[in-house]
Design an enzyme around this catalytic site. Sequence first.
Site, PDB file in Angstrom:
ATOM      1  N   PRO A   2       0.831  -1.211   0.000  1.00 12.27           N
ATOM      2  CA  PRO A   2       0.000   0.000   0.000  1.00 12.27           C
ATOM      3  C   PRO A   2       0.866   1.261   0.000  1.00 12.27           C
ATOM      4  O   PRO A   2       1.863   1.330   0.707  1.00 12.27           O
ATOM      5  CB  PRO A   2      -0.818  -0.099   1.288  1.00 12.27           C
ATOM      6  N   GLU A   3       0.499   2.209  -0.834  1.00 13.48           N
ATOM      7  CA  GLU A   3       1.214   3.486  -0.907  1.00 13.48           C
ATOM      8  C   GLU A   3       0.320   4.567  -0.299  1.00 13.48           C
ATOM      9  O   GLU A   3      -0.719   4.255   0.268  1.00 13.48           O
ATOM     10  CB  GLU A   3       1.590   3.787  -2.363  1.00 13.48           C
TER      11      GLU A   3
END
Length: 279
Positions: A2-3
């Site tokens: 996840p960014e």
Amino acid sequence: MPELPEVETIRRHLAPHVEGRTLEAVDVLDERWSRPLAPAELEQAIQGRRVERLDRRGKYLVWELSEEIYLLMHLRMTGTLLLDPDGSRHTRVRLDLGDHTLLFDDPRRFGTGELAVGPEALDAFFDARLGVEPLEQDFTPEHLFALTRTSRAPVKAFLLDQKRVAGVGNIYADEALFRARVHPLRPANKLTRAQCEAIRDGVVESLLLGLEHKGATIDDFRDPYGVSGTFQDRFLVHTREHEPCPNCGRAIRKLRVAGRGTYVCEHCQPRPRVRRKPL
Ligand SMILES: [Zn+2]
């Protein structure tokens, strides 16, 4: 992994359910999660505290607890937070918030939970790890240009370095560089002011579009309800090898930059010329 948009999506979903509630019980089931603290030490420090605010810095979720105690969660590769789930196969931490249960589920066990006691410790923690927040006002083209002067790394590696720009990972770096028409291998310190401006805009546009679509669902990213973001359907180049470039129609290529699969249209993003070293 996840960014920024994925972590921010999780934060937005969770905040109304956790803010104002008390961590009535905390159970760290995997001692690796809380290192260097032992599970019991971390549990003792946060149990019984009220959640004042759920915040985000880079890819970290920041739990601001009563009396300025901070729990800093990082999901890494496969971590996810499940709110009131029926079950979880890879639970590493269980948070009991009274009328809600939150599980930190993480098959590959790279996620972490760290503690900062007091705002100074919090600032020191992030000063050591994170650079500018790309959706904050101080992420200007001038700021980015100044940052790039001290790095000879390929611009893709530069963008992935959390100490430079916080929260950008493999997806959003590829999308941003395509939007900016800059090749991922171009050395950061060779970028022009105009290129830095285009990259800055590309980063912001990609992140905002990702947020709008509640993040991308690839690998194991899920939001706290097990619902999935749809930004992967909007990728311009990322994971689109052999597909036509949305700008010129030529085939998108997959390269390896900074050890990561990197997607590029080498017509729209011309490769930097290699200068021969003098003998
Ligand atoms: Zn193209």
